[in-house]
Design an enzyme around this catalytic site. Structure first.
Site, PDB file in Angstrom:
ATOM      1  N   ASP A 224       0.822  -1.233   0.000  1.00  0.00           N
ATOM      2  CA  ASP A 224       0.000   0.000   0.000  1.00  0.00           C
ATOM      3  C   ASP A 224       0.845   1.267   0.000  1.00  0.00           C
ATOM      4  O   ASP A 224       2.062   1.218   0.117  1.00  0.00           O
ATOM      5  CB  ASP A 224      -0.939  -0.005   1.220  1.00  0.00           C
ATOM      6  N   GLU A 227       3.361   1.793   2.589  1.00  0.00           N
ATOM      7  CA  GLU A 227       4.507   0.884   2.481  1.00  0.00           C
ATOM      8  C   GLU A 227       4.508  -0.158   3.593  1.00  0.00           C
ATOM      9  O   GLU A 227       5.564  -0.565   4.071  1.00  0.00           O
ATOM     10  CB  GLU A 227       5.826   1.689   2.512  1.00  0.00           C
TER      11      GLU A 227
HETATM   12  C1  NOJ Z   1       8.840   3.702   6.377  1.00  0.00           C
HETATM   13  C2  NOJ Z   1       7.619   4.019   5.606  1.00  0.00           C
HETATM   14  O1  NOJ Z   1       7.871   5.029   4.741  1.00  0.00           O
HETATM   15  C3  NOJ Z   1       6.468   4.295   6.535  1.00  0.00           C
HETATM   16  O2  NOJ Z   1       5.337   4.651   5.829  1.00  0.00           O
HETATM   17  C4  NOJ Z   1       6.228   3.051   7.307  1.00  0.00           C
HETATM   18  O3  NOJ Z   1       5.219   3.266   8.245  1.00  0.00           O
HETATM   19  C5  NOJ Z   1       7.504   2.560   7.981  1.00  0.00           C
HETATM   20  N1  NOJ Z   1       8.626   2.512   7.081  1.00  0.00           N
HETATM   21  C6  NOJ Z   1       7.292   1.199   8.569  1.00  0.00           C
HETATM   22  O4  NOJ Z   1       7.135   0.233   7.568  1.00  0.00           O
HETATM   23  C1  NOJ Z   2       6.287   7.456   4.202  1.00  0.00           C
HETATM   24  C2  NOJ Z   2       4.933   7.411   3.620  1.00  0.00           C
HETATM   25  O1  NOJ Z   2       4.198   6.410   4.272  1.00  0.00           O
HETATM   26  C3  NOJ Z   2       4.989   7.130   2.156  1.00  0.00           C
HETATM   27  O2  NOJ Z   2       3.699   7.200   1.622  1.00  0.00           O
HETATM   28  C4  NOJ Z   2       5.881   8.122   1.469  1.00  0.00           C
HETATM   29  O3  NOJ Z   2       5.966   7.788   0.108  1.00  0.00           O
HETATM   30  C5  NOJ Z   2       7.248   8.135   2.091  1.00  0.00           C
HETATM   31  N1  NOJ Z   2       7.154   8.336   3.508  1.00  0.00           N
HETATM   32  C6  NOJ Z   2       8.123   9.244   1.509  1.00  0.00           C
HETATM   33  O4  NOJ Z   2       7.559  10.496   1.787  1.00  0.00           O
END
Ligand code: NOJ
Ligand code: NOJ
Length: 567
Positions: A224, A227
């Site tokens: 999703d 991530e």
């Molecule tokens: C980094 C991701 O960008 C973030 O969205 C996520 O919650 C954490 N890793 C944990 O998977």
């Molecule tokens: C974490 C977010 O969850 C993700 O959607 C985003 O792409 C990355 N950070 C980078 O901003």
């Protein structure tokens, strides 16, 4: 492909522990009374003026994060932060959303093809060329849905949540809109056919390649947008749908008729798949179905990505008229769930309700008698604090801004169509925005009038009840402004107004990646929606809504000048 629940590079784990302010705020959330914030921001300046200043900051920050030093042309870094957390990467999703703001301004034009328009066009071509290069780089996803790239154009090879199939769709959508704008301005197809759309199959051109990927792979499960979870996601399907609708129209323009039909046919299948996400029991659009991996604690399935999906499938435009003329069949709309749909509004209200008691800072409901709406996070069970996931999640700027944008867009839509639907959901909405108090005893009030509509269930028509109609539209604007004021409360006087990713749930300070590019893109699109809302009030100035009611051209001109004056 999906080894464990922890997809972060191992180094982030230690960073989480080193992160003192997180620990202290968790230790005693109540001790950090929400009064701290009010004391440090005793007075909120006029909202219109602050928005104008902040739009300036947002546009600058957005441009600064495009091809900053140490990166290749076309790179959009998610944030300049290289440590705690390291966001100095090119994310496909963030880049496409940020570039759709640049495309919006390019489409409208700034100086009649002069230096500023050329500068914008170069930014967009550089982005296209960089993305074209990435398509050829071997990567751990083994396809074009690799979510995150090094800024030197090499693959990021550490463990990550991959693939993320919203990426190719968003990339195709932004570039399709750019190609269409470009053709309208230059009537030069050879530039477009060589890099963006060649009508060949198989194709190496960027848009077509991404539409082919999307139309053939939308049934695959994927990670999703946050991530974290593998499965079938409302957000991903929505942007896949809209990219194929936009792409189908563009394929037709390019004479690729067979492909146009194929993309349209797949978009219709996605539209019916999307219906499965509605839960009649919970009255929400569920973010993920058929989960096959990733985090397992997201039990509510209630996620702000539903609102983001409704916004990102109809990218902003500085024109007043809709980008595409009326399309008779709902499946031809680029979004089956626009912001003003019952399903999106119902989900939005449910999530806002949960968030209101989840975050201590939401105890603040007004400053100087002006309403402050709730700060909104990604989803209730979120544990990502901006660095790691062994903590508690926080509200984010871009998700709080999404609420403002959804409400302005709803007001504009209803205002344009001249009627407001009366359903269970819109009646709840009227209560939520303070326009309807069912227990009021005053028989002559607007709320008593709405009570009658609640029984008859006929729509509120402007022609029939002009005063009530305006009352409702203005309340939508006031609620939307209250979300902007929430952002103001946490951005004002901090980090020079450059918005980070998150807002600490207890002390209200910025947290996580600083100057997040996407936060600033979200600010700009919310401002555009607000500008349009104020334009739709037709000169009638609501409280605190004065400054921009000068006529569309002047308002948009100010936004454009803000975008371009520094470069
Ligand atoms: C980094 C991701 O960008 C973030 O969205 C996520 O919650 C954490 N890793 C944990 O998977
Ligand atoms: C974490 C977010 O969850 C993700 O959607 C985003 O792409 C990355 N950070 C980078 O901003």
């Amino acid at each position: 492909m999906l080894p464990s629940l922890n997809w972060r590079p191992a180094s982030l784990l230690t960073i989480t522990l080193a992160c003192g302010f997180v620990t202290s705020s968790r230790a005693n959330p109540i001790a950090h009374s929400s009064h701290n914030i009010i004391e440090s921001v005793p007075d909120l300046p006029n909202l219109d003026e602050w928005i104008a200043d902040e739009a300036d900051i947002a546009l600058d920050a957005l441009l600064e994060n495009i091809h900053p030093p140490d990166t290749l042309p076309g790179v959009v870094v998610a944030s300049p932060s290289r440590k705690d957390p390291d966001y100095f990467y090119h994310w496909t999703r963030d880049a496409a959303l940020v570039l759709s703001v640049a495309q919006m301004v390019y489409e409208h034009g700034v100086d009649n093809g002069g230096a500023k328009d050329t500068m914008l066009e170069n930014i967009l071509w550089n982005y296209a060329r960089f993305e074209q290069h990435l398509q050829t780089v071997p990567n751990p996803s083994s396809n074009i849905a690799e979510p995150k790239w090094n800024v030197d154009g090499t693959a990021y090879t550490l463990p990550w949540g991959r693939p993320q199939n919203d990426g190719p769709a968003l990339r195709a959508q932004t570039l399709t809109l750019f190609a269409q704008s470009h053709l309208r301005k230059h009537q030069n197809t050879s530039l477009i056919t060589s890099l963006l759309y060649d009508s060949r199959f198989p194709s190496s051109s960027l848009i077509k390649n991404n539409l082919e990927f999307t139309s053939h792979n939308w049934q695959e499960d994927t990670v999703d947008l946050w991530e974290e979870i593998r499965g079938t996601h409302f957000y991903t399907l929505m942007v896949q749908h809209s990219s194929l609708v936009h792409g189908s129209r563009f394929a037709e323009e390019m004479g690729d008729i067979g492909a146009a039909r194929w993309y349209a046919a797949q978009s219709r299948k996605i539209a019916s798949k999307l219906e499965e996400h509605w839960s009649p029991e919970h009255r929400i659009l569920q973010s993920t179905l058929s989960r096959t991996g990733g985090i397992g604690y997201k039990s509510s399935n209630l996620d702000v990505s539903i609102l983001l999906a409704s916004l990102h499938t109809d990218p902003p435009s500085l024109f007043d008229h809709p980008r595409h003329p009326f399309m008779p069949h709902p499946h031809f709309l680029h979004t089956p769930y626009p912001p003003w749909s019952d399903e999106v509004l119902s989900t939005a209200m449910k999530l806002d309700h949960v968030m209101s008691s989840l975050y201590p800072i939401n105890n603040i409901t007004n400053v100087n008698d002006l309403p402050i709406a709730n700060a909104i996070g990604r989803y209730p069970e979120d544990r990502y604090d901006g660095i790691g996931t062994s903590s508690l999640g926080n509200p984010w700027f871009l998700t709080t801004l999404a609420y403002a944008e959804v409400l302005y867009r709803t007001a504009v839509e209803w205002s344009h169509q001249n009627w407001i639907p009366v359903t269970d959901v819109t009646l709840d909405l009227l209560k939520w925005i303070g326009a309807f108090h069912p227990n009021s005893t005053n028989p002559h009030s607007h709320t008593a009038e709405i009570g009658k509509y609640a029984i008859s269930r006929v729509p509120v028509r402007r022609a029939h009840s002009p005063v009530l109609f305006d009352w409702i539209i203005k309340h939508l604007g006031k609620k939307a402004d209250a979300y902007f004021r929430r952002v103001q409360l946490h951005a004002l006087g901090r980090e020079s107004g450059k918005m980070a990713e998150q807002i600490n749930r207890v002390d209200g300070k910025m947290q996580g990646a600083r100057s997040l590019t996407w936060s600033h893109a979200a600010f700009v699109t919310a401002v555009v929606a607000r500008d349009k809302f104020l334009g739709s009030l037709e000169g009638e100035v609501g409280e605190g809504m004065g400054r921009y009611t000068l006529g569309d051209q002047r308002r948009f001109a100010s936004l454009k000048l803000q975008l371009l004056k520094k470069r």
